[in-house]
Design a protein around this motif. Sequence first.
Motif, PDB file in Angstrom:
ATOM      1  N   ARG A 118       0.782  -1.298   0.083  1.00  0.00           N
ATOM      2  CA  ARG A 118      -0.094  -0.087  -0.032  1.00  0.00           C
ATOM      3  C   ARG A 118       0.585   1.241  -0.055  1.00  0.00           C
ATOM      4  NH1 ARG A 118      -2.328   1.204   4.546  1.00  0.00           N
ATOM      5  NH2 ARG A 118      -1.131  -0.634   5.821  1.00  0.00           N
ATOM      6  N   LEU A 119       2.121   1.369   0.646  1.00  0.00           N
ATOM      7  CA  LEU A 119       2.733   2.456   0.665  1.00  0.00           C
ATOM      8  C   LEU A 119       4.134   2.590  -0.179  1.00  0.00           C
ATOM      9  CD1 LEU A 119       2.730   2.257   4.847  1.00  0.00           C
ATOM     10  CD2 LEU A 119       1.120   3.404   3.112  1.00  0.00           C
ATOM     11  N   GLY A 120       4.218   4.070  -0.561  1.00  0.00           N
ATOM     12  CA  GLY A 120       5.491   4.196  -1.223  1.00  0.00           C
ATOM     13  C   GLY A 120       5.324   3.323  -2.891  1.00  0.00           C
ATOM     14  N   LYS A 121       4.301   3.246  -3.647  1.00  0.00           N
ATOM     15  CA  LYS A 121       4.140   2.583  -4.638  1.00  0.00           C
ATOM     16  C   LYS A 121       4.593   3.664  -5.920  1.00  0.00           C
ATOM     17  CE  LYS A 121       3.409  -1.074  -4.928  1.00  0.00           C
ATOM     18  NZ  LYS A 121       4.494  -1.892  -4.758  1.00  0.00           N
ATOM     19  N   THR A 122       5.257   3.137  -6.921  1.00  0.00           N
ATOM     20  CA  THR A 122       5.540   3.946  -8.001  1.00  0.00           C
ATOM     21  C   THR A 122       4.882   3.249  -9.489  1.00  0.00           C
ATOM     22  OG1 THR A 122       7.678   4.418  -6.819  1.00  0.00           O
ATOM     23  CG2 THR A 122       7.328   4.854  -9.325  1.00  0.00           C
ATOM     24  N   PHE A 123       4.373   4.301 -10.099  1.00  0.00           N
ATOM     25  CA  PHE A 123       3.592   3.739 -11.314  1.00  0.00           C
ATOM     26  C   PHE A 123       4.059   4.764 -12.322  1.00  0.00           C
ATOM     27  CE2 PHE A 123       0.892   2.276  -7.890  1.00  0.00           C
ATOM     28  CZ  PHE A 123       0.433   0.977  -8.127  1.00  0.00           C
ATOM     29  N   ARG A 124       4.340   4.004 -13.760  1.00  0.00           N
ATOM     30  CA  ARG A 124       4.399   4.964 -14.807  1.00  0.00           C
ATOM     31  C   ARG A 124       3.030   5.011 -15.538  1.00  0.00           C
ATOM     32  NH1 ARG A 124      10.690   4.420 -16.707  1.00  0.00           N
ATOM     33  NH2 ARG A 124      11.322   5.913 -14.855  1.00  0.00           N
ATOM     34  N   ILE A 125       2.827   5.901 -16.078  1.00  0.00           N
ATOM     35  CA  ILE A 125       1.668   6.340 -16.832  1.00  0.00           C
ATOM     36  C   ILE A 125       2.291   6.635 -18.554  1.00  0.00           C
ATOM     37  CG2 ILE A 125      -0.592   7.465 -17.447  1.00  0.00           C
ATOM     38  CD1 ILE A 125      -0.527   8.070 -14.229  1.00  0.00           C
ATOM     39  N   VAL A 126       1.689   5.889 -19.439  1.00  0.00           N
ATOM     40  CA  VAL A 126       2.116   6.062 -20.813  1.00  0.00           C
ATOM     41  C   VAL A 126       0.895   6.495 -21.531  1.00  0.00           C
ATOM     42  CG1 VAL A 126       3.343   5.161 -22.571  1.00  0.00           C
ATOM     43  CG2 VAL A 126       4.077   4.412 -20.206  1.00  0.00           C
ATOM     44  N   ILE A 127       0.920   7.699 -22.202  1.00  0.00           N
ATOM     45  CA  ILE A 127      -0.245   8.023 -23.173  1.00  0.00           C
ATOM     46  C   ILE A 127       0.520   7.593 -24.471  1.00  0.00           C
ATOM     47  CG2 ILE A 127      -1.408   9.768 -24.122  1.00  0.00           C
ATOM     48  CD1 ILE A 127      -1.219  11.312 -21.491  1.00  0.00           C
ATOM     49  N   ILE A 128      -0.255   6.695 -25.044  1.00  0.00           N
ATOM     50  CA  ILE A 128       0.016   6.497 -26.461  1.00  0.00           C
ATOM     51  C   ILE A 128      -1.056   6.768 -27.633  1.00  0.00           C
ATOM     52  CG2 ILE A 128       1.611   4.610 -25.754  1.00  0.00           C
ATOM     53  CD1 ILE A 128      -0.722   2.482 -26.385  1.00  0.00           C
ATOM     54  N   PRO A 129      -0.546   7.135 -28.872  1.00  0.00           N
ATOM     55  CA  PRO A 129      -1.916   7.544 -29.677  1.00  0.00           C
ATOM     56  C   PRO A 129      -2.834   6.482 -29.949  1.00  0.00           C
ATOM     57  CG  PRO A 129       0.497   7.323 -31.006  1.00  0.00           C
ATOM     58  CD  PRO A 129       0.440   6.910 -29.399  1.00  0.00           C
ATOM     59  N   GLY A 130      -3.945   6.740 -30.237  1.00  0.00           N
ATOM     60  CA  GLY A 130      -5.085   5.726 -30.640  1.00  0.00           C
ATOM     61  C   GLY A 130      -4.955   5.469 -32.089  1.00  0.00           C
ATOM     62  N   ASP A 131      -6.002   5.130 -32.646  1.00  0.00           N
ATOM     63  CA  ASP A 131      -5.878   4.859 -33.968  1.00  0.00           C
ATOM     64  C   ASP A 131      -5.417   5.914 -34.916  1.00  0.00           C
ATOM     65  OD1 ASP A 131      -5.990   3.541 -36.677  1.00  0.00           O
ATOM     66  OD2 ASP A 131      -8.080   3.306 -36.435  1.00  0.00           O
ATOM     67  N   ASP A 132      -4.221   6.486 -34.974  1.00  0.00           N
ATOM     68  CA  ASP A 132      -3.880   7.590 -35.950  1.00  0.00           C
ATOM     69  C   ASP A 132      -3.554   7.369 -37.492  1.00  0.00           C
ATOM     70  OD1 ASP A 132      -1.437   6.135 -35.691  1.00  0.00           O
ATOM     71  OD2 ASP A 132      -0.339   7.791 -34.562  1.00  0.00           O
ATOM     72  N   GLY A 133      -3.740   6.016 -37.692  1.00  0.00           N
ATOM     73  CA  GLY A 133      -3.458   5.768 -39.229  1.00  0.00           C
ATOM     74  C   GLY A 133      -1.858   5.355 -39.288  1.00  0.00           C
ATOM     75  N   ILE A 134      -0.844   5.795 -38.526  1.00  0.00           N
ATOM     76  CA  ILE A 134       0.178   5.469 -38.834  1.00  0.00           C
ATOM     77  C   ILE A 134       0.781   4.178 -37.966  1.00  0.00           C
ATOM     78  CG2 ILE A 134       2.558   6.387 -38.651  1.00  0.00           C
ATOM     79  CD1 ILE A 134       1.430   9.194 -38.972  1.00  0.00           C
ATOM     80  N   ASN A 135       0.685   4.469 -36.482  1.00  0.00           N
ATOM     81  CA  ASN A 135       0.786   3.516 -35.856  1.00  0.00           C
ATOM     82  C   ASN A 135      -0.046   2.297 -35.967  1.00  0.00           C
ATOM     83  OD1 ASN A 135       3.324   4.661 -34.408  1.00  0.00           O
ATOM     84  ND2 ASN A 135       1.863   5.914 -33.729  1.00  0.00           N
ATOM     85  N   ALA A 136      -1.201   2.613 -36.339  1.00  0.00           N
ATOM     86  CA  ALA A 136      -2.075   1.351 -36.473  1.00  0.00           C
ATOM     87  C   ALA A 136      -1.745   0.293 -37.329  1.00  0.00           C
ATOM     88  CB  ALA A 136      -3.539   1.861 -36.865  1.00  0.00           C
ATOM     89  N   LYS A 137      -0.755   0.657 -38.397  1.00  0.00           N
ATOM     90  CA  LYS A 137      -0.182  -0.182 -39.166  1.00  0.00           C
ATOM     91  C   LYS A 137       0.828  -0.894 -38.901  1.00  0.00           C
ATOM     92  CE  LYS A 137      -2.271   2.676 -43.253  1.00  0.00           C
ATOM     93  NZ  LYS A 137      -1.961   3.538 -44.340  1.00  0.00           N
TER      94      LYS A 137
END
Length: 169
Positions: A123-142
Motif C-alpha cells: 500500500r505504501l510508497g508505490k511507484t507507477f508510470r503512466i504512458v499515453i500512446i496514440p489511438g488509431d492515428d493511421g500511422i501506428n495502427a499499421k
Amino acid sequence: MKKIFILFAVVGLIAFSSCEGPEGPEGIPGPATFVTEDTFDFVGPNYERNVPLTGMLSGDNILVYELVSAPNAVDKWALLPQVYYFNDGLETAQYNYTFSKNIVTIFIDGSISDLSQLPNSFRLGKTFRIVIIPGDDGINAKKAKSDYSDYNAVIAKYNIDDSNIKKIN
C-alpha cells in the motif's frame, strides 16, 4: 522529331523542377506520446490515486505500469492490472486503473474486505508510470503489434524518450 521531343522533355524537366510555390499550411500536430511517473501511498477509504492528465487527444490510450524491481536493481515495470495472492492464495488484491481524457485513477481492488489489512509494502510508497500512446492515428495502427506488457517494447515502438520523465508531486 525525336530531337524536338527530347528538347521539350529537357525544357519541361528544367521548368518544373525549378518551380517553388508558397509553403502550405501547417499540418495537425502528431499524436501525443509521453510518460509520467507518480509515487504515492494507497490510503482509505478508497485506496486510489487520481492523476490529472493534459494533452490527451480523443482516441489516445493509457497504459499504466507498476515498478516491481528492488531499490538497487534495474527498474522493471509490470503492466496493470497486477493480481497478488494473500493468505495462502485464498484472497486476492490487484492494482488496476481507469482513465478519461483528463484523469487516470489507479486503485486497489480485491477479495480482501478490509484493504487496510494488506501489507504496508503493498500500500505504501508505490511507484507507477503512466504512458499515453496514440489511438488509431493511421500511422501506428499499421505497425506490427507490440507486447504492451513489456514497458521497454512500448517505449521503443512509440519512440518515447523516457530519460526525463515528468514526476507528479
